[in-house]
Design an enzyme around this catalytic site. Sequence first.
Site, PDB file in Angstrom:
ATOM      1  N   VAL A 289     -20.954   0.401  -3.986  1.00 37.71           N
ATOM      2  CA  VAL A 289     -21.174  -1.048  -3.668  1.00 37.71           C
ATOM      3  C   VAL A 289     -22.694  -1.259  -3.171  1.00 37.71           C
ATOM      4  CG1 VAL A 289     -20.538  -3.171  -2.465  1.00 37.71           C
ATOM      5  CG2 VAL A 289     -18.671  -1.506  -3.151  1.00 37.71           C
TER       6      VAL A 289
ATOM      7  N   GLY B 217     -25.401   2.009   4.071  1.00 41.07           N
ATOM      8  CA  GLY B 217     -24.332   2.566   3.114  1.00 41.07           C
ATOM      9  C   GLY B 217     -24.823   2.215   1.669  1.00 41.07           C
TER      10      GLY B 217
ATOM     11  N   GLY C 267     -23.933   3.206  -1.309  1.00 45.53           N
ATOM     12  CA  GLY C 267     -22.870   4.076  -2.137  1.00 45.53           C
ATOM     13  C   GLY C 267     -22.710   3.347  -3.469  1.00 45.53           C
TER      14      GLY C 267
ATOM     15  N   LYS D 124       1.048  -1.333  -0.062  1.00 47.55           N
ATOM     16  CA  LYS D 124       0.025  -0.094   0.129  1.00 47.55           C
ATOM     17  C   LYS D 124       0.756   1.241   0.008  1.00 47.55           C
ATOM     18  CE  LYS D 124      -4.392   1.136   0.622  1.00 47.55           C
ATOM     19  NZ  LYS D 124      -5.794   0.458  -0.026  1.00 47.55           N
TER      20      LYS D 124
HETATM   21  P1  NAD Z   1     -19.102   4.796  -1.356  1.00 44.13           P
HETATM   22  O1  NAD Z   1     -18.179   6.024  -0.724  1.00 44.13           O
HETATM   23  O2  NAD Z   1     -19.759   4.803  -2.645  1.00 44.13           O
HETATM   24  O3  NAD Z   1     -20.343   4.747  -0.350  1.00 44.13           O
HETATM   25  C1  NAD Z   1     -20.057   4.899   0.839  1.00 44.13           C
HETATM   26  C2  NAD Z   1     -21.914   5.180   1.274  1.00 44.13           C
HETATM   27  O4  NAD Z   1     -21.928   5.314   2.619  1.00 44.13           O
HETATM   28  C3  NAD Z   1     -22.262   6.558   0.802  1.00 44.13           C
HETATM   29  O5  NAD Z   1     -23.583   6.521   0.234  1.00 44.13           O
HETATM   30  C4  NAD Z   1     -22.316   7.365   2.176  1.00 44.13           C
HETATM   31  O6  NAD Z   1     -23.215   8.174   2.310  1.00 44.13           O
HETATM   32  C5  NAD Z   1     -22.593   6.240   3.121  1.00 44.13           C
HETATM   33  N1  NAD Z   1     -22.105   6.634   4.465  1.00 44.13           N
HETATM   34  C6  NAD Z   1     -20.998   7.472   4.749  1.00 44.13           C
HETATM   35  N2  NAD Z   1     -20.846   7.296   6.160  1.00 44.13           N
HETATM   36  C7  NAD Z   1     -21.886   6.782   6.642  1.00 44.13           C
HETATM   37  C8  NAD Z   1     -22.488   6.932   7.884  1.00 44.13           C
HETATM   38  N3  NAD Z   1     -21.689   7.318   9.067  1.00 44.13           N
HETATM   39  N4  NAD Z   1     -23.663   6.093   8.230  1.00 44.13           N
HETATM   40  C9  NAD Z   1     -24.330   5.593   7.189  1.00 44.13           C
HETATM   41  N5  NAD Z   1     -23.860   5.579   5.642  1.00 44.13           N
HETATM   42  C10 NAD Z   1     -22.829   6.170   5.621  1.00 44.13           C
HETATM   43  O7  NAD Z   1     -18.097   3.541  -0.936  1.00 44.13           O
HETATM   44  P2  NAD Z   1     -18.268   2.320  -1.746  1.00 44.13           P
HETATM   45  O8  NAD Z   1     -17.077   2.051  -2.622  1.00 44.13           O
HETATM   46  O9  NAD Z   1     -19.559   2.045  -1.979  1.00 44.13           O
HETATM   47  O10 NAD Z   1     -17.583   1.254  -0.708  1.00 44.13           O
HETATM   48  C11 NAD Z   1     -18.351   1.208   0.493  1.00 44.13           C
HETATM   49  C12 NAD Z   1     -17.478   0.331   1.455  1.00 44.13           C
HETATM   50  O11 NAD Z   1     -16.955  -0.882   0.866  1.00 44.13           O
HETATM   51  C13 NAD Z   1     -16.175   0.970   2.100  1.00 44.13           C
HETATM   52  O12 NAD Z   1     -16.010   0.574   3.428  1.00 44.13           O
HETATM   53  C14 NAD Z   1     -15.254   0.572   1.100  1.00 44.13           C
HETATM   54  O13 NAD Z   1     -13.915   0.581   1.710  1.00 44.13           O
HETATM   55  C15 NAD Z   1     -15.512  -0.986   1.150  1.00 44.13           C
HETATM   56  N6  NAD Z   1     -14.968  -1.543  -0.136  1.00 44.13           N
HETATM   57  C16 NAD Z   1     -15.340  -0.929  -1.538  1.00 44.13           C
HETATM   58  C17 NAD Z   1     -14.939  -1.490  -2.610  1.00 44.13           C
HETATM   59  C18 NAD Z   1     -15.106  -1.021  -3.960  1.00 44.13           C
HETATM   60  O14 NAD Z   1     -15.055  -1.882  -4.907  1.00 44.13           O
HETATM   61  N7  NAD Z   1     -15.758   0.203  -4.155  1.00 44.13           N
HETATM   62  C19 NAD Z   1     -14.119  -2.855  -2.595  1.00 44.13           C
HETATM   63  C20 NAD Z   1     -13.592  -3.209  -1.270  1.00 44.13           C
HETATM   64  C21 NAD Z   1     -14.109  -2.642  -0.111  1.00 44.13           C
END
Ligand code: NAD
Length: 367
Positions: free
Chosen positions: A197, A193, A195, A93
């Site tokens: 994913v 959440g 977002g 990383k």
């Molecule tokens: P994202 O930023 O697109 O979505 C996160 C969502 O969580 C958003 O809608 C945001 O409004 C919401 N959020 C933020 N703080 C919050 C809170 N306190 N309470 C409730 N909701 C809250 O992120 P993502 O890419 O969808 O990733 C989501 C999680 O999965 C993260 O922890 C990320 O590290 C993990 N992850 C993502 C991927 C990927 O491919 N995107 C891969 C591995 C792990």
Amino acid sequence: MADVQFETKPATQFDLFAGLESTNHEQIVFCQDNATGLKAIIAIHNTVLGPGLGGTRMWYYEHEKDAVRDALRLSRGMTYKAAVAGLNLGGAKAVIIGDPKTQKSEALMRKFGRFVNNLNGKYITAEDVGTTTKDMEYVQMETDHVVGLPESMGGGGDPSPVTAYGTYMGIKASAKIAYGTDSLEGKSVAVLGIGKVGWHLLEYLHKEGVKLYVADINQDILAKAANEFGAIVVSIDDMIGLDVDVFAPCALGGILNENTISKLKCQIIAGAANNQLEDEKVHGDKLKEMGIIYAPDFVINSGGLINVYSEYTGYVRERALAQTENIYQTILDINKMAVDHNINNQIAAIKHAEKRINDMMLVKSTY
Ligand code: NAD
């Protein structure tokens, strides 16, 4: 996983090699450039299985010690994630110290790319918090050792749909363990959440006839989920204590802690968020005691890593999805190992990863 220890010296100093020794890191590279203001740390944890792959985080760290600690902690997590996903990848990383909103430039990212290039493929970078696909395009101008590129450049694009597919597979495997069948029809799932994913996960679950509950801080996305999937909107606090089959944390880490665990009424916890357990041993054990099936986060969310790895070997989305499907079997295997050894699922997942690394070390012991 024990935390990285630097506490043997006063707050202004830290014992770097003691930190590296405690986590068994291979190499740390400090990158500095006056002209662009670049200050970066590349932490390579373990390359037994292959080159270390891990994103580059850009963050305004108050103390340099925090940046080093983050690089060490996150790179080690990548080693386990790659190992358990069955990839020929090690863990690494990078962190760039600085405010991504004000201190990032083409020159800074390209200079960073040159440092990555100097490692000759031992480290492969990608985007992470504070960096974007556009930044990786700059990095790619200086090195081939970068993934997470847009589809227009031969990359895999946004990995989130693949991460969501893996999470869906992990939920089905957990249902198989809890109920003897992996059908989710008529089951209830609470997704925290919505977002990148979370949204794709809702699509899969809705298609299978799941009753959905959603919570987020973004009211617009909640209204959209209610409209498109008939999801029931609840507050974040209420979601923790919902009497549902599955709780799927897909927002931030640390959601499973002293304050939340006692309120849980679900049968299964299976979501994409990283570092869900505030303490892997204490809180993992607590879930085990409560009889909750926990799908270890770095196993169930490895679809994103599988997707970018696929890019490194010549991107084909179908291949990435097929490999992501293996998450189903891995969740079953890890749960069996946890039951057989009377340990919690997260610790079992770490042991599973360590076993693969040790086995491959033996394979590589002869020419
Ligand atoms: P994202 O930023 O697109 O979505 C996160 C969502 O969580 C958003 O809608 C945001 O409004 C919401 N959020 C933020 N703080 C919050 C809170 N306190 N309470 C409730 N909701 C809250 O992120 P993502 O890419 O969808 O990733 C989501 C999680 O999965 C993260 O922890 C990320 O590290 C993990 N992850 C993502 C991927 C990927 O491919 N995107 C891969 C591995 C792990």
